[in-house]
Write an enzyme that holds these catalytic residues in place. Sequence first.
Site, PDB file in Angstrom:
ATOM      1  N   GLY A  85       3.214   5.685  -2.983  1.00 40.54           N
ATOM      2  CA  GLY A  85       4.382   6.464  -3.368  1.00 40.54           C
ATOM      3  C   GLY A  85       4.516   6.580  -4.877  1.00 40.54           C
ATOM      4  O   GLY A  85       4.850   7.648  -5.415  1.00 40.54           O
TER       5      GLY A  85
ATOM      6  N   THR B  21       0.836  -1.206   0.000  1.00 40.00           N
ATOM      7  CA  THR B  21       0.000   0.000   0.000  1.00 40.00           C
ATOM      8  C   THR B  21       0.864   1.248   0.000  1.00 40.00           C
ATOM      9  O   THR B  21       0.634   2.182  -0.776  1.00 40.00           O
ATOM     10  CB  THR B  21      -0.930   0.013   1.216  1.00 40.00           C
ATOM     11  OG1 THR B  21      -1.716  -1.177   1.228  1.00 40.00           O
ATOM     12  CG2 THR B  21      -1.843   1.224   1.196  1.00 40.00           C
ATOM     13  N   ASP B  22       1.871   1.285   0.862  1.00 38.49           N
ATOM     14  CA  ASP B  22       2.787   2.422   0.887  1.00 38.49           C
ATOM     15  C   ASP B  22       3.509   2.576  -0.443  1.00 38.49           C
ATOM     16  O   ASP B  22       3.664   3.690  -0.956  1.00 38.49           O
ATOM     17  CB  ASP B  22       3.817   2.233   1.999  1.00 38.49           C
ATOM     18  CG  ASP B  22       3.276   2.576   3.378  1.00 38.49           C
ATOM     19  OD1 ASP B  22       2.268   3.300   3.454  1.00 38.49           O
ATOM     20  OD2 ASP B  22       3.856   2.123   4.371  1.00 38.49           O
ATOM     21  N   LEU B  23       3.970   1.471  -0.994  1.00 36.73           N
ATOM     22  CA  LEU B  23       4.747   1.540  -2.229  1.00 36.73           C
ATOM     23  C   LEU B  23       3.898   2.008  -3.400  1.00 36.73           C
ATOM     24  O   LEU B  23       4.337   2.857  -4.198  1.00 36.73           O
ATOM     25  CB  LEU B  23       5.375   0.177  -2.523  1.00 36.73           C
ATOM     26  CG  LEU B  23       6.369  -0.319  -1.467  1.00 36.73           C
ATOM     27  CD1 LEU B  23       6.824  -1.739  -1.783  1.00 36.73           C
ATOM     28  CD2 LEU B  23       7.573   0.613  -1.385  1.00 36.73           C
TER      29      LEU B  23
END
Length: 401
Positions: free
Chosen positions: A187, A182-184
């Site tokens: 980003g 999710t973070d990647l």
Amino acid sequence: MTQRHSPLHDIKVLDLSRVLAGPWCTQNLADMGADVIKVERPNGGDDTRGWGPPFLKDENGADTSEAAYYLSTNRNKRSIAIDIASQEGADLVREMAKRCDVLVENFKVGGLKKYGLDYESLRKINPSLIYCSITGFGHSGPLAHLPGYDFMIQGMGGLMSITGERDDLPGGGPQKAGVAVTDLFTGMYAALAIVGAVRERDSSGLGQHIDMSLLDCHVAMLANQNLNYMTSGVAPKRAGNAHQNVVPYQVFASSDGHLIVAIGNDSQYRAYCNVLGRPELGAHADYATNSQRLKNRVALIKLLEAIMLTRTRDEWIESLQRVGVPCGPINTLDQVFENPQVKDREIWKTMPHPLAGSVPTTASPIRYSETPVQYRMAPPLLGQHTREILEELGLEDRAGS
């Protein structure tokens, strides 16, 4: 011949983010040539600096202060140590924002307003500023005020309902992905949004606010699984290593290990059956098309599993690759970096580092033919470039902020 520059060589980014989604975004911008100034707390800096072990080793084999987690997402940046909670620090960031093209932050909604560092405040002093906010749930909606973390979003956003072994089999149940996807993804979406806003500014001359939400990006990345539900009204469930829409497309056990077979069309399926020595399965009315294979998945897979156990993993891979059937091993990371293809693509790179002599980094997958990514700087030490940056901005008298 005109010299060509990196795509974002003339873009200056003020990076107020930390941990993963924001730094992943700004590392991609830095790889494309942007001058990224990473603003960190004087005491401790980015939280991930301490997220170890493992830590980078120095030339004597002793741990340095730099955690591997931090190193994974902060190359090609410069670090300046500023306490934005102080009046002097907040004033300094405002001065820097006047001179920057992009600002990236991942504070809670409204968290920077008390310092006068929110979008509405900064757009007054720099109307061309592109201001990207990364939050758990976005700047609107009933959950906007809550913090968001990758793991919880993987659950809330549906990924864990379709990841893991089937509930009726041993080991079934919810399973998160092995990296913070999710973070990647957030980003990456944020970097794309910023590049789009930079392009729009070329014509309008004006900046804008970009509202990036972990939950939004997570749901968006579910792609075909969303449409499986949206077109059928039936929510997909966990299917282990099998594909929801394509058969056979899964892990098979061989006589000495496991391999992946990923059949993408009916001609590949027929070629697969020929290699198995069972060409009749390729023409069988119950299995000849993918739609039929989906309907008769259980019976077909039972037949295929028995056949796949008769040869070794590498024997199957060699035979299947020879006829163009997509397949491959399940590698550990040490095996990944020993793969001849990975070596040829030079995905493991090394950069000079002030504490360790050198530091490894994973190459950017962006491969421009004329303006390749430059690996200019190792992930910076905390505050390593404070004086340098202030002198460039003509603010050297503020070095103590």
